[in-house]
Design an enzyme around this catalytic site. Structure first.
Site, short mmCIF file in Angstrom:
data_model
loop_
_atom_site.label_atom_id
_atom_site.label_comp_id
_atom_site.label_asym_id
_atom_site.label_seq_id
_atom_site.Cartn_x
_atom_site.Cartn_y
_atom_site.Cartn_z
N LYS A 1 0.94 -61.86 53.16
CA LYS A 1 0.81 -61.21 51.86
C LYS A 1 -0.52 -61.53 51.21
CE LYS A 1 1.87 -63.05 48.07
NZ LYS A 1 2.49 -63.73 46.93
N ARG B 1 9.77 -62.41 43.39
CA ARG B 1 10.13 -63.64 44.08
C ARG B 1 9.74 -64.87 43.27
NH1 ARG B 1 5.34 -66.63 44.59
NH2 ARG B 1 4.20 -66.24 46.53
N GLN C 1 4.82 -61.92 34.25
CA GLN C 1 5.67 -62.96 34.80
C GLN C 1 6.62 -63.55 33.77
OE1 GLN C 1 7.69 -64.99 37.43
NE2 GLN C 1 6.20 -63.40 37.90
N GLY D 1 2.41 -71.26 35.88
CA GLY D 1 1.04 -70.78 35.78
C GLY D 1 0.03 -71.47 36.68
N ALA D 2 0.22 -72.77 36.97
CA ALA D 2 -0.80 -73.54 37.69
C ALA D 2 -0.65 -73.36 39.19
CB ALA D 2 -0.71 -75.01 37.30
N ASP D 3 -1.09 -72.21 39.68
CA ASP D 3 -1.02 -71.93 41.12
C ASP D 3 -2.38 -72.05 41.78
OD1 ASP D 3 -2.14 -69.73 39.95
OD2 ASP D 3 -0.81 -68.27 40.88
N LYS E 1 -6.19 -74.64 37.42
CA LYS E 1 -5.25 -74.26 36.35
C LYS E 1 -4.38 -75.44 35.96
CE LYS E 1 -4.66 -69.36 37.43
NZ LYS E 1 -3.63 -68.36 37.79
#
Length: 328
Positions: free
Chosen positions: A69, A113, A141, A225-227, A231
Site C-alpha cells: 500500500k 483500518r 481521521q 497522529g505521530a506516525d 511528529k
C-alpha cells in the site's frame, strides 16, 4: 493475466467499520502468534510540499494474497479544494507473485483500518463504561476514529477540539447526525483532556499538545497522529506517567511514534513498553485490569491492517463479481 480494478465507491460498498474492526483484530492476533510477514515501513517526507508518503506491506498466513500500500497526506490540499489523503493498494497472488488487483481506494481503506485499530485499542484498554470521549483534531481521521469507537464503547457525549471553529462546527453536525451522540466544542485542549475517559489524538502536531498534568487516573489515550519520527502529540511525561504503554508494533513505535520520543528523552525504557496490541488481543498479556489505570496506545499504523482489509475486499469482490477485469 486478469487484474481486478476496484474504485473507491465500490470498495466503500464492500467494507465498513464493523467488518474492518473484525478483520483488523484477527490480523493483530495473527501478528502476535507469528503468523504474519511484515517488512519495515518506507517513509517519504516531502516537507517543502507539506506532504508525507508511507509505503507498507504485509502477508497474513493462509491468505491467498499479499498487499503493498501507498498512502499519502498533503496538508495544503484543502486550500486547493482537494482531500488531504490519497492512496492505492496493490494486491498480489501469494502463490505465484502476480498482480491480482488494484484497489483505487483514495485512502479510504487506510482511514478505515486506522479507525479500526483505535477501536480495538479502546476495547482492550479503556474502562468498560465511559462517560465522555475527547477528540483532538476534527479532520477525516477524527471522524473514522469516533465512528469505529462506538462499535466497542458508546459514550454519553464527545468533546472535540480543533483550531478552526468552522471545521469544529462541521464535525459536530456530521458526527451528531451519524451517531446520535451529543458532541460539544471544547474551548481548550486541556478541557478536552481532563473531561474525558477516552482521549483520541488525531493531529499532525510536531510538538506536544497533551501535558501529563492534565491526564487523570482512569484515562485511556489512543494516539494516532505521530506516525513519523518528527511528529509528536503527547508530552513524554504522559508515557512516563502511564501504567501501561502499548505499541501497535514495537519496532515501529521506537522509531516513529510517541514511544520514540519518550525513549529518546530517557523517560521511558524500551523494556517498559507493556505489550504490543496483538499480544493483548490474543490473550497473551492482559489489557486494563483496574479502573484507575492510565493507558496509552501508540498507533503508528501496521501493514497487517492494510493486508487484512484488502484481503476482505478481495473476497467480497470475487464473491459478488464487483469491479472491472482487465486482461494484460
Amino acid at each position: 493475466m486478469q487484474i481486478r480494478i476496484l474504485l473507491e465507491p465500490q470498495i466503500r460498498e464492500l467494507i465498513g467499520p464493523p467488518a474492518a474492526l473484525r478483520e483488523v483484530r484477527a490480523a493483530f492476533i495473527k501478528l502476535a502468534r507469528g503468523e504474519a510477514t511484515l517488512p519495515g515501513v518506507i517513509n517519504l517526507d516531502l516537507s517543502e510540499h507539506r506532504g508525507e508518503v508511507h509505503v507498507k506491506s504485509a502477508y497474513l498466513k493462509d491468505s491467498p494474497y499479499y498487499s503493498v500500500k501507498q498512502a499519502a497526506g498533503f496538508y495544503g490540499n484543502p486550500e486547493r479544494g482537494l482531500p488531504v489523503g490519497s492512496g492505492v493498494i496493490l494486491v498480489f497472488d501469494a502463490y505465484k507473485g502476480f498482480l491480482r488487483a488494484i484497489l483505487f481506494d483514495n485512502g479510504y481503506l487506510t482511514e478505515l483500518r486506522t479507525g479500526a485499530a483505535g477501536a480495538l485499542a479502546a476495547d482492550l484498554l479503556a474502562k468498560r463504561t465511559i462517560d465522555r470521549v475527547g477528540v483532538l483534531g476534527c479532520g477525516v481521521q477524527a471522524r473514522y476514529q469516533l465512528a469505529a469507537l462506538v462499535g466497542v464503547r458508546r459514550p454519553g457525549s464527545v468533546a472535540v477540539y480543533g483550531r478552526s471553529q468552522d471545521r469544529v462546527r462541521e464535525y459536530i453536525r456530521e458526527m451528531e447526525a451519524m451517531l446520535g451522540i451529543p458532541v460539544i466544542a471544547a474551548q481548550t485542549i486541556r478541557e478536552a483532556v481532563e473531561s474525558s475517559d477516552i482521549l483520541i489524538t488525531t493531529t499532525p502536531a510536531r510538538e506536544p499538545i497533551v501535558h501529563a498534568e492534565w491526564v487523570l487516573p482512569g484515562t485511556h489515550i489512543t494516539a494516532v497522529g505521530a506516525d513519523g519520527p518528527e511528529k509528536q502529540e503527547l508530552e513524554v511525561d504522559v508515557l512516563a506517567k502511564a501504567d501501561k504503554v502499548v505499541a501497535d508494533r514495537f519496532y515501529q513505535c521506537v522509531r516513529l511514534g510517541e514511544i520514540h520520543h519518550a525513549v529518546d528523552a530517557g523517560v521511558l525504557s524500551p523494556d517498559a513498553v507493556f505489550a504490543e496490541l496483538g499480544e493483548i488481543a490474543a490473550g497473551i498479556k492482559p489489557g486494563r485490569t483496574k479502573d484507575r489505570e492510565i493507558t496509552v496506545a501508540d498507533l503508528t499504523g501496521v501493514g497487517i491492517q492494510d493486508a487484512a482489509v484488502a484481503d476482505f475486499v478481495m473476497g467480497e469482490a470475487n464473491r459478488h463479481g464487483v469491479g472491472q477485469i482487465m486482461e494484460v
